[in-house]
Design a protein around this motif. Structure first.
Motif, PDB file in Angstrom:
ATOM      1  N   ASN A 627       0.805  -1.224   0.000  1.00  0.00           N
ATOM      2  CA  ASN A 627       0.000   0.000   0.000  1.00  0.00           C
ATOM      3  C   ASN A 627       0.838   1.273   0.000  1.00  0.00           C
ATOM      4  N   VAL A 628       2.076   1.180   0.482  1.00  0.00           N
ATOM      5  CA  VAL A 628       2.870   2.417   0.589  1.00  0.00           C
ATOM      6  C   VAL A 628       4.104   2.459  -0.307  1.00  0.00           C
ATOM      7  N   CYS A 722      11.771  -1.369  -2.482  1.00  0.00           N
ATOM      8  CA  CYS A 722      11.820  -1.963  -1.139  1.00  0.00           C
ATOM      9  C   CYS A 722      12.332  -3.401  -1.259  1.00  0.00           C
ATOM     10  N   VAL A 723      13.309  -3.750  -0.424  1.00  0.00           N
ATOM     11  CA  VAL A 723      13.823  -5.127  -0.395  1.00  0.00           C
ATOM     12  C   VAL A 723      13.450  -5.725   0.955  1.00  0.00           C
ATOM     13  N   ILE A 724      12.823  -6.876   0.930  1.00  0.00           N
ATOM     14  CA  ILE A 724      12.413  -7.527   2.191  1.00  0.00           C
ATOM     15  C   ILE A 724      13.169  -8.843   2.322  1.00  0.00           C
ATOM     16  N   MET A 725      13.741  -9.059   3.486  1.00  0.00           N
ATOM     17  CA  MET A 725      14.459 -10.311   3.733  1.00  0.00           C
ATOM     18  C   MET A 725      13.667 -11.105   4.776  1.00  0.00           C
ATOM     19  N   VAL A 726      13.138 -12.242   4.358  1.00  0.00           N
ATOM     20  CA  VAL A 726      12.345 -13.063   5.282  1.00  0.00           C
ATOM     21  C   VAL A 726      13.272 -14.020   6.025  1.00  0.00           C
ATOM     22  N   LEU A 824       8.111   3.850   7.227  1.00  0.00           N
ATOM     23  CA  LEU A 824       8.152   3.463   5.804  1.00  0.00           C
ATOM     24  C   LEU A 824       7.248   4.355   4.963  1.00  0.00           C
ATOM     25  N   ARG A 825       6.037   4.629   5.498  1.00  0.00           N
ATOM     26  CA  ARG A 825       5.084   5.459   4.757  1.00  0.00           C
ATOM     27  C   ARG A 825       5.651   6.867   4.563  1.00  0.00           C
ATOM     28  N   LYS A 826       6.233   7.383   5.655  1.00  0.00           N
ATOM     29  CA  LYS A 826       6.819   8.733   5.597  1.00  0.00           C
ATOM     30  C   LYS A 826       7.949   8.793   4.558  1.00  0.00           C
TER      31      LYS A 826
END
Ligand code: SF4
Length: 835
Positions: A627-628, A722-726, A824-826
């Protein structure tokens, strides 16, 4: 001296290059002064020497180059002076590579009866008889080729060897040199494999590197045989064989000169080779002595036999190893070797039939060594639980599993400890030209008449098989199809020679993995190198300085301990230098997230990660992020299996549909040839969404750490906002290879800060993989991205400190999702407003 350098972004190639150019310039000026002094001294002491001495000729040549080398004119001027020098270089290099072949294939031409017997043989078969084997000692007595080697050597100017992992990285570096203000003044040569540089279309078409190498060497051997046949003047004539038209002294000399005039990358080199009808593979090698900058792949620099075959001399030179984050693994990989049960059985079958056919004509010593090789192959297959006389594809192994053995134990248990492996290896090499060369090219180039002739040996083997099938105890011959496949990928005898070579090069530092799986054909013997420093030590010992550089080098402890310290480098001589990132601090937002939107603690251990609530929580986090975050999001999972499992779970719970309303979902393919297409579609989708507007804001790529998209691929700008590491991608510590390495490290390395070396290794492997993956997103000064590490364990100091400094300095640890999401949104709104 060793140096470890961490730097980021494309601009760093230039900074690396500019500093090394300054070094080269200083070295050149210093040397010019010394040489001038030396030359003047000699001139004064003996004027006649100046005219005739080769040494002075070289000095004079080099001084000229140094004084005038500022462009094409100076080079053409210098060509007049250098014929002699290049001639020496050419002769030496040519001899180096063919010397061994000449030695081993030299036929003993006998007079009288022996000659009559030979004349009765068909030409093709005649060539299959092995020359008398000569041990090293014998060779020295017989050979005159080693003589005058010193006289023929051309002096190498001070130079820098720059090596990197892939062909495209090397090309990128060369382009940076071309663009730089120093490009015109630098003598640069790009080296590569025959696969990259061969311009003979017939050979290129063979595709596989091994086949290309074999065919090229075969053609050179033909060339030398042709020369020696001509000298024999009618004593005995042999059928003429194809020789490579591009392997010509004059043409290659011209190409070598052209290479040094202007900086060229591999593609330009190949184009020039085609234009000048000269081989760029060899032409580039002749340019090494005079080049100031040699650009080459890892394999050529880190593997000693390849290094010396290429004429690379590291003494007092500077080596830069770029993209070095995987250097330890690379050295380990280069020096490890594996042979399958199929290859062992195939080699045994070929060799046995060869011996039976030519038993009477083979010299006693050859026969003895061939029998030793057959015995050795039989014992190796026995170690895999099989029998060489049966089809390995149908022999089921009774006790499957993986066993690790020390070299001594392996040799002893396979009952070959009394065999001189060095001599066997030499004999094996000599057999390549007789047994193997008649297999490879013939299987792929079917239109070529000569190659059809070369299929003689294969056909001969088949006729033997057909004729003797009825006999009991017939050795197994692989089916034609299977054999062709085998030969396409690797020649069995060469693989076996590689394996033996690995066994003879390491004792304490290596292990043999006996891997019994399903059938004997699927089982394998693998040499595992535990201490890569043994091979790296040779590079460090010879060089003036070694620079190990990379974009993401953290954690560097492995390099210090496993490579430099084990290679005997004094820690005081190691300099560590890390450049800051080119992007401003406000362009990156790294967050360690400890819990998800429903307060589920994020800890993806092997025990907890499969829990449905963990997979649900991960899905909820992604839904919120979609969403952001604009454009592309890349989510890394620790393994393909886990990614598949989570995907299936989300599909079942409907979360995938919710995600798909905001971002189109892509999955990393397992097959390498599909990567480009997926990336293309991913990029197209992001572009389409950004142009069209609407509810769909971009794409989400589900990727895998250590997979095809975690290294070497740039998710710059909108491709990765955005990179996400699970979780934390720890390696599988149940793997026997890793366990052996851990045991070895605990035995040989000191504890660091109270931690066992094996523990440090596991953490370092994990964090190296994380750092590589998260580094994909920020690629240039104006780029921006957020990074989300989903696991509270990232906040532990031992782990946290292994993040790259430029990320660590800006990382926020967020115990709850709410505050992390607000940040994150900011961040993304601020960036969107600024665009
Ligand atoms: S000499 Fe050069 S062009 Fe000819 S086959 Fe070998 S690599 Fe190819």
């Amino acid at each position: 001296m060793g140096a470890m350098l961490e730097r980021l972004g494309k601009a760093t190639d230039s900074s690396l290059y500019c500093s090394l150019t300054a070094f080269l310039h200083n070295a050149m000026v210093k040397k010019r002064l010394l040489m001038s002094e030396d030359a003047i001294f000699r001139l004064c002491s003996d004027k006649e020497d100046f005219v005739f001495s080769k040494l002075i000729r070289k000095l004079f040549f080099n001084s000229l180059i140094d004084f005038f080398c500022r462009g094409r004119c100076a080079w053409y001027l210098s060509f007049c002076m250098r014929d002699n020098v290049i001639m020496y270089s050419f002769q030496r290099s040519e001899e180096d590579e063919t010397k061994c072949l000449l030695q081993l294939s030299k036929e003993v031409i006998s007079e009288g009866d022996g000659m009559d017997v030979l004349e009765q043989l068909d030409h093709n078969e005649e060539e299959l008889i092995l020359a008398e084997y000569e041990s090293d000692d014998e060779k020295k007595v017989i050979s005159g080729l080693e003589d005058d080697d010193d006289d023929l050597e051309e002096e190498h100017v001070t130079k820098i060897y720059y090596c990197s992992r892939t062909h495209s990285q090397l090309s990128q570096f060369v382009r940076e040199v071309q663009k730089s203000p120093f490009g015109k003044d630098t003598r640069l040569v790009s080296l590569g494999s025959r696969q990259n540089l061969c311009v003979n279309e017939e050979v290129r078409r063979l595709g596989a590197l091994q086949l290309i190498n074999d065919r090229c060497m075969e053609m050179q051997k033909n060339k030398h045989e042709k020369k020696s046949d001509e000298k024999m003047e009618g004593k005995r004539r042999r059928a003429s064989h194809a020789i490579c038209p591009f392997y010509s002294y004059e043409q290659m000399q011209f190409l070598c000169d052209e290479i040094l005039v202007e900086v060229k990358d591999i593609e330009q080199l190949v184009a020039l080779g085609r234009e000048t009808k000269a081989c760029p593979y060899y032409g580039s090698r002749y340019a090494i002595p005079a080049a100031q900058l040699v650009v080459l792949p890892y394999q050529m620099l880190l593997h000693e036999p390849t290094r010396s075959a290429a004429g690379i001399k590291l003494k007092d030179q500077v080596v830069i190893i770029d993209e070095a984050h995987n250097l330890i693994d690379t050295i380990t990989c280069i020096h490890s070797a594996e042979v399958s049960g199929s290859q062992l059985c195939c080699a045994h079958s070929q060799l046995l039939q060869y011996m039976e056919r030519y038993r009477k004509r083979l010299k006693a010593k050859n026969l003895m060594y061939i029998k030793q090789i057959l015995y050795l192959l039989k014992q190796f297959v026995a170690m895999l639980g099989g029998n060489v006389n049966q089809n390995p594809g149908y022999q089921v192994v009774s006790q499957t599993g993986t066993v690790l053995k020390s070299i001594n134990d392996f040799l002893f248990q396979s009952q070959i400890d009394n065999i001189n492996l060095f001599k066997v290896m030499q004999m094996l090499s000599s057999l390549f030209g007789f047994v193997e060369r008649y297999g490879g090219p013939a299987t792929t180039v079917k239109t070529n008449k000569e190659n059809q002739k070369l299929a003689g040996f294969q056909n001969f083997l088949l006729t033997l098989k057909q004729g003797s099938d009825k006999e009991a105890g017939t050795p197994w011959t692989p089916p034609v199809e299977a054999e062709n496949d085998q030969l396409r990928t690797a020649s069995p005898l060469m693989q076996i020679e590689g394996f033996l070579s690995a066994l003879t090069n390491a004792n304490q530092d290596g292990r043999v993995i006996v891997n019994r799986q399903g059938t004997v054909g699927q089982s394998s013997l693998k040499f595992l190198l535990l201490n890569p420093a043994v091979y790296f030590a040779k590079v460090v010992e010879e060089c003036r300085a070694v620079i190990i550089a990379g974009g993401t080098m953290q954690p560097v402890a492995d390099f210090r301990e496993q490579l430099l310290s084990c290679a005997g480098v004094d820690p005081a001589r190691v300099v560590e230098f890390s450049c800051g990132h080119v992007i401003p601090p406000e362009n990156i937002l790294p967050i360690i997230l400890c819990s998800g939107p429903s307060n589920q603690q994020l800890e993806f251990t092997y025990q907890t990660r499969d829990l449905p609530q963990m997979m649900d929580e991960t899905g909820r986090i992604l839904c919120n992020l979609c969403n952001v975050v604009p454009g592309g999001m890349v989510c890394f999972f620790p393994s393909y299996e886990y990614e598949k499992q989570v995907y299936a779970h989300w599909e079942k719970t409907g979360l995938l549909t919710r995600l798909a309303t905001k971002k189109k979902i892509f999955q990393e393919p397992k097959k390498a040839n599909q990567v480009d297409q997926v990336l293309m579609e991913y990029a197209k989708c992001i572009k389409r969404c950004s142009q069209a507007g609407g509810q769909m804001t971009g794409a989400l790529l589900l990727s895998v750490v250590g997979g095809k998209m975690s290294e070497g691929i740039n998710f710059s700008d909108d491709l990765g906002r955005c990179v996400i590491m699970v979780g934390m991608p720890y390696p599988n510590i149940k793997s026997p290879e890793l366990q052996e390495k851990m045991t070895w490290l605990d035995k040989t390395m000191p504890r660091a800060a109270g931690q066992a070396p094996s523990r440090v290794l596991i953490e370092n492997l994990c964090m190296k993989a994380v750092n590589q993956s998260i580094g994909r997103a920020i690629r240039h000064q104006k780029d921006f991205a957020s990074i989300l590490l989903l696991d509270h364990r990232y906040a532990r100091p031992a782990v946290f400190n292994k993040l790259p400094q430029w990320i660590r300095e800006r990382t926020q640890v967020k115990p709850a999702f709410g505050s992390a999401f607000a940040e994150l949104r900011k961040f993304h709104r601020g960036k969107a407003d600024a665009l």
